[in-house]
Design a protein around this motif. Sequence first.
Motif, PDB file in Angstrom:
ATOM      1  N   GLY A 190      55.013  84.063  38.661  1.00 37.64           N
ATOM      2  CA  GLY A 190      55.822  84.770  37.672  1.00 37.64           C
ATOM      3  C   GLY A 190      56.254  83.860  36.545  1.00 37.64           C
ATOM      4  N   MET A 191      56.646  82.632  36.870  1.00 43.89           N
ATOM      5  CA  MET A 191      57.041  81.679  35.829  1.00 43.89           C
ATOM      6  C   MET A 191      55.861  81.337  34.929  1.00 43.89           C
ATOM      7  N   VAL A 192      54.690  81.184  35.542  1.00 42.91           N
ATOM      8  CA  VAL A 192      53.486  80.942  34.742  1.00 42.91           C
ATOM      9  C   VAL A 192      53.243  82.131  33.804  1.00 42.91           C
ATOM     10  N   ALA A 193      53.454  83.338  34.336  1.00 40.34           N
ATOM     11  CA  ALA A 193      53.267  84.545  33.516  1.00 40.34           C
ATOM     12  C   ALA A 193      54.227  84.566  32.330  1.00 40.34           C
TER      13      ALA A 193
ATOM     14  N   VAL B  41      51.384  83.947  24.132  1.00 35.94           N
ATOM     15  CA  VAL B  41      50.607  84.994  23.459  1.00 35.94           C
ATOM     16  C   VAL B  41      51.397  85.581  22.291  1.00 35.94           C
ATOM     17  N   ARG B  42      52.709  85.638  22.450  1.00 34.85           N
ATOM     18  CA  ARG B  42      53.556  86.170  21.380  1.00 34.85           C
ATOM     19  C   ARG B  42      53.814  85.136  20.283  1.00 34.85           C
ATOM     20  N   GLY B  43      53.244  83.957  20.434  1.00 30.20           N
ATOM     21  CA  GLY B  43      53.383  82.936  19.408  1.00 30.20           C
ATOM     22  C   GLY B  43      54.672  82.150  19.475  1.00 30.20           C
ATOM     23  N   GLU B  44      55.392  82.258  20.599  1.00 35.44           N
ATOM     24  CA  GLU B  44      56.668  81.552  20.750  1.00 35.44           C
ATOM     25  C   GLU B  44      56.414  80.259  21.532  1.00 35.44           C
ATOM     26  N   ARG B  45      55.874  79.296  20.833  1.00 36.98           N
ATOM     27  CA  ARG B  45      55.382  78.064  21.459  1.00 36.98           C
ATOM     28  C   ARG B  45      56.478  77.316  22.206  1.00 36.98           C
ATOM     29  N   ASP B  46      57.667  77.203  21.626  1.00 36.29           N
ATOM     30  CA  ASP B  46      58.736  76.442  22.258  1.00 36.29           C
ATOM     31  C   ASP B  46      59.122  77.049  23.609  1.00 36.29           C
ATOM     32  N   TYR B  47      59.271  78.367  23.644  1.00 38.08           N
ATOM     33  CA  TYR B  47      59.622  79.010  24.906  1.00 38.08           C
ATOM     34  C   TYR B  47      58.483  78.919  25.914  1.00 38.08           C
ATOM     35  N   ALA B  48      57.255  79.016  25.418  1.00 39.88           N
ATOM     36  CA  ALA B  48      56.103  78.885  26.313  1.00 39.88           C
ATOM     37  C   ALA B  48      56.094  77.515  26.973  1.00 39.88           C
ATOM     38  N   LEU B  49      56.393  76.475  26.199  1.00 42.98           N
ATOM     39  CA  LEU B  49      56.424  75.123  26.763  1.00 42.98           C
ATOM     40  C   LEU B  49      57.564  74.978  27.773  1.00 42.98           C
ATOM     41  N   TRP B  50      58.715  75.579  27.459  1.00 46.71           N
ATOM     42  CA  TRP B  50      59.832  75.538  28.403  1.00 46.71           C
ATOM     43  C   TRP B  50      59.448  76.181  29.729  1.00 46.71           C
ATOM     44  N   PHE B  51      58.907  77.383  29.660  1.00 42.51           N
ATOM     45  CA  PHE B  51      58.550  78.089  30.897  1.00 42.51           C
ATOM     46  C   PHE B  51      57.430  77.373  31.653  1.00 42.51           C
ATOM     47  N   ALA B  52      56.491  76.797  30.925  1.00 41.76           N
ATOM     48  CA  ALA B  52      55.417  76.048  31.580  1.00 41.76           C
ATOM     49  C   ALA B  52      55.976  74.816  32.292  1.00 41.76           C
TER      50      ALA B  52
ATOM     51  N   ALA C  62      57.856  75.929  35.363  1.00 42.68           N
ATOM     52  CA  ALA C  62      56.902  76.295  36.409  1.00 42.68           C
ATOM     53  C   ALA C  62      56.327  75.051  37.088  1.00 42.68           C
ATOM     54  N   ALA C  63      56.077  74.006  36.304  1.00 41.59           N
ATOM     55  CA  ALA C  63      55.539  72.765  36.880  1.00 41.59           C
ATOM     56  C   ALA C  63      56.538  72.130  37.842  1.00 41.59           C
ATOM     57  N   VAL C  64      57.803  72.084  37.444  1.00 40.86           N
ATOM     58  CA  VAL C  64      58.836  71.526  38.332  1.00 40.86           C
ATOM     59  C   VAL C  64      58.951  72.373  39.601  1.00 40.86           C
ATOM     60  N   PHE C  65      58.907  73.692  39.433  1.00 40.11           N
ATOM     61  CA  PHE C  65      59.000  74.565  40.596  1.00 40.11           C
ATOM     62  C   PHE C  65      57.785  74.397  41.506  1.00 40.11           C
ATOM     63  N   GLY C  66      56.626  74.153  40.923  1.00 39.42           N
ATOM     64  CA  GLY C  66      55.431  73.910  41.725  1.00 39.42           C
ATOM     65  C   GLY C  66      55.584  72.687  42.612  1.00 39.42           C
ATOM     66  N   VAL C  67      56.135  71.607  42.057  1.00 36.79           N
ATOM     67  CA  VAL C  67      56.403  70.402  42.853  1.00 36.79           C
ATOM     68  C   VAL C  67      57.426  70.713  43.941  1.00 36.79           C
TER      69      VAL C  67
ATOM     70  N   VAL D 294      65.485  73.752  38.271  1.00 37.27           N
ATOM     71  CA  VAL D 294      64.710  74.908  37.804  1.00 37.27           C
ATOM     72  C   VAL D 294      65.628  76.056  37.388  1.00 37.27           C
ATOM     73  N   LEU D 295      66.595  76.389  38.238  1.00 41.76           N
ATOM     74  CA  LEU D 295      67.465  77.525  37.955  1.00 41.76           C
ATOM     75  C   LEU D 295      68.370  77.251  36.756  1.00 41.76           C
ATOM     76  N   TYR D 296      68.848  76.014  36.659  1.00 45.94           N
ATOM     77  CA  TYR D 296      69.643  75.645  35.483  1.00 45.94           C
ATOM     78  C   TYR D 296      68.832  75.816  34.206  1.00 45.94           C
ATOM     79  N   LEU D 297      67.599  75.346  34.219  1.00 48.09           N
ATOM     80  CA  LEU D 297      66.769  75.425  33.022  1.00 48.09           C
ATOM     81  C   LEU D 297      66.435  76.872  32.666  1.00 48.09           C
ATOM     82  N   LEU D 298      66.220  77.712  33.679  1.00 51.00           N
ATOM     83  CA  LEU D 298      65.949  79.124  33.406  1.00 51.00           C
ATOM     84  C   LEU D 298      67.142  79.783  32.723  1.00 51.00           C
ATOM     85  N   ILE D 299      68.343  79.457  33.196  1.00 53.58           N
ATOM     86  CA  ILE D 299      69.546  80.002  32.563  1.00 53.58           C
ATOM     87  C   ILE D 299      69.680  79.465  31.141  1.00 53.58           C
ATOM     88  N   ARG D 300      69.431  78.196  30.971  1.00 52.45           N
ATOM     89  CA  ARG D 300      69.580  77.584  29.650  1.00 52.45           C
ATOM     90  C   ARG D 300      68.604  78.192  28.644  1.00 52.45           C
ATOM     91  N   VAL D 301      67.369  78.419  29.075  1.00 52.91           N
ATOM     92  CA  VAL D 301      66.382  79.024  28.181  1.00 52.91           C
ATOM     93  C   VAL D 301      66.824  80.421  27.772  1.00 52.91           C
TER      94      VAL D 301
END
Length: 207
Positions: free
Chosen positions: A132-135, A142-153, A156-161, A191-198
Amino acid sequence: MPVDGYCERTGPEFWSEPVNAWTNVAFLIAAFFAYRHIRGKGMPWCVTALVVILVAIGLGSFTFHTVATRWAASLDVAPIVAFMLTYVIMFPKLFLGLRWRWAWLGAPVFIAFAVLVNLVVNGGAYLPALLGMVALAVITAVRGERDYALWFAGIAAVFGVSLALRTVDPSVCGGFPLGTHFAWHVLNAVVLYLLIRVAANRVASRG
C-alpha cells in the motif's frame, strides 16, 4: 498460557520481554513529535486521530509484550489496523481531492486488496501495508507530485526493513536470543511519524 512468539520471551513473567516492551516508548516519542508538528496548525480530524492512534499503538503493544495474552494481542493489533484504515480513508481526501463520501471507500478497497494479497502470496498482515505504501508513492508520482512520491517511497523502504526484521525474529533465536522484534518497534515508530508528518505537510501546503 502466555503467547510465546518472540525470541526474547523465555517464560510467563510480566517482564520476560523487557526490550520488546520498553521499545514501545518509541511510539510515544513519535506521537509527541507528531503532535508538536501539527499543534496549532488547524489540522483536520483525521490527522489528529492518527496521533491519538499512535499513542494507542504504543500502549497496546506494551501491554501485549508484558502480559502476553490473547486478549492483549487484540490491544496490539486493533490500533495498527485503525491507523492503516484511517490513512487509506484520508489519502484520497488529502492527496486526490475527493469528497469525504468517496474517500471513505478507501477502507473497503484496502481490505479487499489485503485479502487478495494474502490469498495470492499468504504474506501475512503487514505485506499489504507495505504494498500500500508503494502504491501511495506510485500514485503521487503519476500525479506529478515528485516530493510526496519520494517521501512515500522512502517510508516504504524503511517499513520494508522493519518488516524484514520482524519476519526473521523467530529464526535468529539460536545465535541472537534477544531477537530482532524490538527493531520492528523502533523503525515502525519512525514510519508512522513520517506518515503523519507527510499528511500534515499536505494540509499545510493547501493553506
